[in-house]
Design an enzyme around this catalytic site. Structure first.
Site, PDB file in Angstrom:
ATOM      1  N   CYS A  58      10.583 -11.859  10.020  1.00 52.63           N
ATOM      2  CA  CYS A  58      10.489 -13.132   9.308  1.00 52.63           C
ATOM      3  C   CYS A  58      11.757 -13.359   8.475  1.00 52.63           C
ATOM      4  O   CYS A  58      12.826 -13.573   9.034  1.00 52.63           O
ATOM      5  CB  CYS A  58       9.220 -13.163   8.456  1.00 52.63           C
ATOM      6  SG  CYS A  58       8.752 -14.827   7.889  1.00 52.63           S
ATOM      7  N   TYR A  59      11.681 -13.302   7.137  1.00 55.39           N
ATOM      8  CA  TYR A  59      12.886 -13.484   6.327  1.00 55.39           C
ATOM      9  C   TYR A  59      13.953 -12.472   6.721  1.00 55.39           C
ATOM     10  O   TYR A  59      15.150 -12.794   6.740  1.00 55.39           O
ATOM     11  CB  TYR A  59      12.545 -13.344   4.844  1.00 55.39           C
ATOM     12  CG  TYR A  59      13.742 -13.520   3.931  1.00 55.39           C
ATOM     13  CD1 TYR A  59      14.071 -14.773   3.425  1.00 55.39           C
ATOM     14  CD2 TYR A  59      14.555 -12.434   3.591  1.00 55.39           C
ATOM     15  CE1 TYR A  59      15.179 -14.951   2.597  1.00 55.39           C
ATOM     16  CE2 TYR A  59      15.666 -12.600   2.771  1.00 55.39           C
ATOM     17  CZ  TYR A  59      15.967 -13.858   2.275  1.00 55.39           C
ATOM     18  OH  TYR A  59      17.071 -14.019   1.466  1.00 55.39           O
ATOM     19  N   ASP A  92      -9.871   9.396  -5.365  1.00 49.84           N
ATOM     20  CA  ASP A  92      -8.470   9.514  -5.757  1.00 49.84           C
ATOM     21  C   ASP A  92      -8.254  10.689  -6.708  1.00 49.84           C
ATOM     22  O   ASP A  92      -7.436  11.577  -6.454  1.00 49.84           O
ATOM     23  CB  ASP A  92      -7.984   8.219  -6.408  1.00 49.84           C
ATOM     24  CG  ASP A  92      -8.159   7.013  -5.516  1.00 49.84           C
ATOM     25  OD1 ASP A  92      -8.233   7.207  -4.280  1.00 49.84           O
ATOM     26  OD2 ASP A  92      -8.240   5.891  -6.026  1.00 49.84           O
ATOM     27  N   GLY A 101       9.772 -12.484   3.223  1.00 48.81           N
ATOM     28  CA  GLY A 101       9.935 -12.838   1.819  1.00 48.81           C
ATOM     29  C   GLY A 101       9.772 -14.332   1.625  1.00 48.81           C
ATOM     30  O   GLY A 101       9.842 -15.108   2.586  1.00 48.81           O
ATOM     31  N   LYS A 151      -5.047   4.282   0.372  1.00 51.83           N
ATOM     32  CA  LYS A 151      -6.411   4.798   0.197  1.00 51.83           C
ATOM     33  C   LYS A 151      -6.922   5.497   1.452  1.00 51.83           C
ATOM     34  O   LYS A 151      -7.538   6.562   1.359  1.00 51.83           O
ATOM     35  CB  LYS A 151      -7.345   3.645  -0.181  1.00 51.83           C
ATOM     36  CG  LYS A 151      -8.818   4.026  -0.267  1.00 51.83           C
ATOM     37  CD  LYS A 151      -9.125   4.881  -1.475  1.00 51.83           C
ATOM     38  CE  LYS A 151      -9.188   4.028  -2.716  1.00 51.83           C
ATOM     39  NZ  LYS A 151      -9.670   4.786  -3.896  1.00 51.83           N
ATOM     40  N   GLU A 154       2.843  -6.586  11.721  1.00 46.04           N
ATOM     41  CA  GLU A 154       2.073  -5.670  10.880  1.00 46.04           C
ATOM     42  C   GLU A 154       0.650  -6.127  10.620  1.00 46.04           C
ATOM     43  O   GLU A 154      -0.195  -5.330  10.194  1.00 46.04           O
ATOM     44  CB  GLU A 154       2.798  -5.440   9.548  1.00 46.04           C
ATOM     45  CG  GLU A 154       2.878  -6.646   8.625  1.00 46.04           C
ATOM     46  CD  GLU A 154       4.078  -7.541   8.881  1.00 46.04           C
ATOM     47  OE1 GLU A 154       4.448  -8.305   7.974  1.00 46.04           O
ATOM     48  OE2 GLU A 154       4.642  -7.497  10.002  1.00 46.04           O
ATOM     49  N   HIS A 170       4.839 -11.697  12.493  1.00 50.28           N
ATOM     50  CA  HIS A 170       4.483 -10.517  11.704  1.00 50.28           C
ATOM     51  C   HIS A 170       3.701  -9.521  12.562  1.00 50.28           C
ATOM     52  O   HIS A 170       2.501  -9.703  12.795  1.00 50.28           O
ATOM     53  CB  HIS A 170       3.662 -10.918  10.482  1.00 50.28           C
ATOM     54  CG  HIS A 170       4.472 -11.639   9.447  1.00 50.28           C
ATOM     55  ND1 HIS A 170       5.148 -10.990   8.443  1.00 50.28           N
ATOM     56  CD2 HIS A 170       4.731 -12.959   9.283  1.00 50.28           C
ATOM     57  CE1 HIS A 170       5.789 -11.867   7.693  1.00 50.28           C
ATOM     58  NE2 HIS A 170       5.548 -13.074   8.184  1.00 50.28           N
TER      59      HIS A 170
END
Length: 523
Positions: free
Chosen positions: A92-93, A237, A65, A377, A181, A179
């Site tokens: 992180c945060y 979609d 964050g 997606k 991710e 991070h």
């Protein structure tokens, strides 16, 4: 007033919850967890712990964050979270908030760390076991943990982060400053996998299809004997959403395809043929080109375009609904990224409204069914293949609901400008497919700056024509994107064809802006 679809049930199986503290990568955490076969739900940071525990998660992840944990008003951890007994991974945060709450020392670092950063694993512990002692990770922070909480082991360090990872196996609490991710952390997937499987005990057997199976059951139960109308655009979609609902309620569903005059070349014919002939789904095709252009006359502001188109879509559906016996439900292909970008997540800025999220009128008379609202997606495409959609449709590049209207920028939408843009876009798509690059690109399209003309020379004469902008990007989920390095000879062919085949155009340029700082679409 519109009635929103109910929230998705926690999971058709295992679940990990990510608490979002407003980080730019929060959605990527959820996506990576799902890729590892565990369903992941993203919740606001201030969700009461009772609501979190009611979902019966295997573990919790605290996102990054923008705040500093020591500043007044910084987002706090929910009361009882760290004593819940669940495994918790702070990123992180999230790590800094955990450290501060438990008595560690968090202060501004001498210098911030942004981007690729060397990481030294000094003690592998449980979280980093088996990973290289020297590796690269992705950092994005100005504060750092200088002392871990009492009873915690410091595992790793970076040049500006004395404690870049820590853990307490007894309390099942873990923190990392980097991070995992993002793809720029080569061993990030290994860290997440270790947390999910070895620490949380996940079996990792979730797939998007399992969520869809649950959705079909819920839709069937919710709809009962009522009728349903679906907003079908022909993109992946809305197509997948329509097939899911058709699986649930059969011919109680009627799809409505609206030709608003803002489509790409031959799009209406392709959609109607596919759904009527191949899938035999009840379909009504509406020619509404004149009414949309009339509503857009004189409109320049992009947000007004989106709102007008969204409202007019619903008006068309309401008219069709009356003819179909007043269906109670409306199906939309809203995706998770649509919700996030429209400010659907707490602490997220509204980048632009999406016509199927933020542009609905106040007096909408349908209840919404959004079977894809919790899917990314790439997960939707996977489901589409499982449902039998042809690959050409499944891998069709995203196309905005407002269509070409938001690719005519800085001026009003006219039939002449639409025709120029439609033909230029068709040329671009033809050449990209011929070069075998279509599947490698997230999106590729043309933009027409409406009120911009440039001087040119054609046939020994002076011209004053439109400019066409080529926009092509690569991305994994549209949250971030990089401009595509198209081959020069391909760009040259596209440019030559557009100028030769469209006498209204005398200049072609290439957009080389990534997201951020730009967005994929210009408006």
């Amino acid at each position: 007033m519109a009635v929103a679809a109910p929230p998705a049930e926690a999971s058709p199986g295992e679940l990990v919850v990510v608490l979002d503290f407003g980080g730019q990568y929060s959605q990527l955490i959820a996506r990576r967890v799902r890729e590892l076969g565990v369903f992941c739900e993203l919740l606001p940071f201030d969700t009461p712990i009772e609501e979190v525990l009611a979902r019966r998660p295997l573990g919790l992840i605290l996102s990054g964050g923008p705040a500093s944990v020591y500043e007044p008003g910084a987002p706090p951890l929910p009361d009882g979270l760290l004593s819940s007994g669940l495994p918790v991974l702070g990123i992180c945060y999230g790590m800094q908030a955990m450290a501060r709450a438990l008595g560690g020392r968090v202060e501004p670092a001498p210098v911030g760390e942004f981007g690729r950063t060397p990481l030294e694993v000094r003690e592998s512990g449980e979280l980093l076991a088996g990973l290289p002692t020297v590796q690269t990770c992705w950092m994005s922070h100005r504060d750092a943990v200088f002392e871990p909480p009492p009873g915690f082991r410091a595992l790793a360090a970076s040049p500006a982060s004395p404690v870049a990872a820590f853990e307490s196996t007894q309390r099942r609490l873990y923190g990392i400053q980097f991070h995992p991710e993002v793809t720029h952390t080569p061993h990030g997937r290994d860290v997440l996998e270790r947390f999910l499987r070895r620490i949380c005990g996940a079996r990792s057997n979730w797939t998007p299809g399992s969520l869809v199976a649950k959705q079909i059951e819920r839709i069937r139960e919710r709809v009962g004997n009522e009728r349903v109308i679906c907003a079908l655009s022909g993109g992946v979609d809305s197509s997948v959403a329509a097939l899911i609902v058709h699986r649930a309620v059969g011919d109680a569903l009627t799809c409505v395809f609206v030709d608003h005059g803002l489509l790409r070349k031959n799009e209406r014919e392709q959609v109607v043929a596919a759904f009527r002939d191949r899938f035999q789904v009840p379909l009504v095709a509406v020619d509404a080109r004149a009414r949309f252009l009339a509503r857009l006359r004189g409109v320049v502001d992009p947000e007004r375009k989106r709102k007008i188109i969204g409202e007019e879509f619903i008006r068309v559906f309401e008219e069709q609904a009356r003819e179909l016996g007043e269906p109670r439900f409306l199906v939309q292909g809203t995706l998770y990224s649509d919700v996030i970008e429209s400010g659907g997540a707490k602490g997220a800025a509204t980048i632009k409204s999406h016509h199927n999220v933020g542009g609905l009128p106040e007096d909408l008379h349908f209840e919404l069914i959004e079977p894809l609202r919790d899917l990314f997606k790439d997960e939707v495409r996977q489901v589409g293949l499982e449902l039998g959609l042809p690959e050409r449709l499944v891998w069709r590049q995203p196309f905005p609901g407002p269509g070409l209207a938001i690719r005519i920028v800085g001026g009003e939408v006219t039939e002449e400008r639409l025709e120029v843009l439609r033909e230029a876009d068709a040329i671009l798509q033809d050449e990209i497919r011929a070069a075998g690059l279509y599947r490698e690109l997230w999106q590729s399209f043309c933009v027409l700056p409406a009120d911009l003309r440039t001087v040119g020379v054609q046939g020994d004469g002076r011209t004053y024509g439109y400019v066409i902008v080529i926009r092509a990007v690569t991305s994994e989920d549209a949250m971030t994107a990089d401009w595509a390095r198209l081959p020069y000879d391909l760009i040259e062919r596209v440019s030559q064809r557009i100028v030769a085949e469209l006498p209204q155009v005398n200049r072609v340029v290439l957009d080389v802006t990534s997201k951020p700082p730009g967005t994929i679409e210009w408006e």
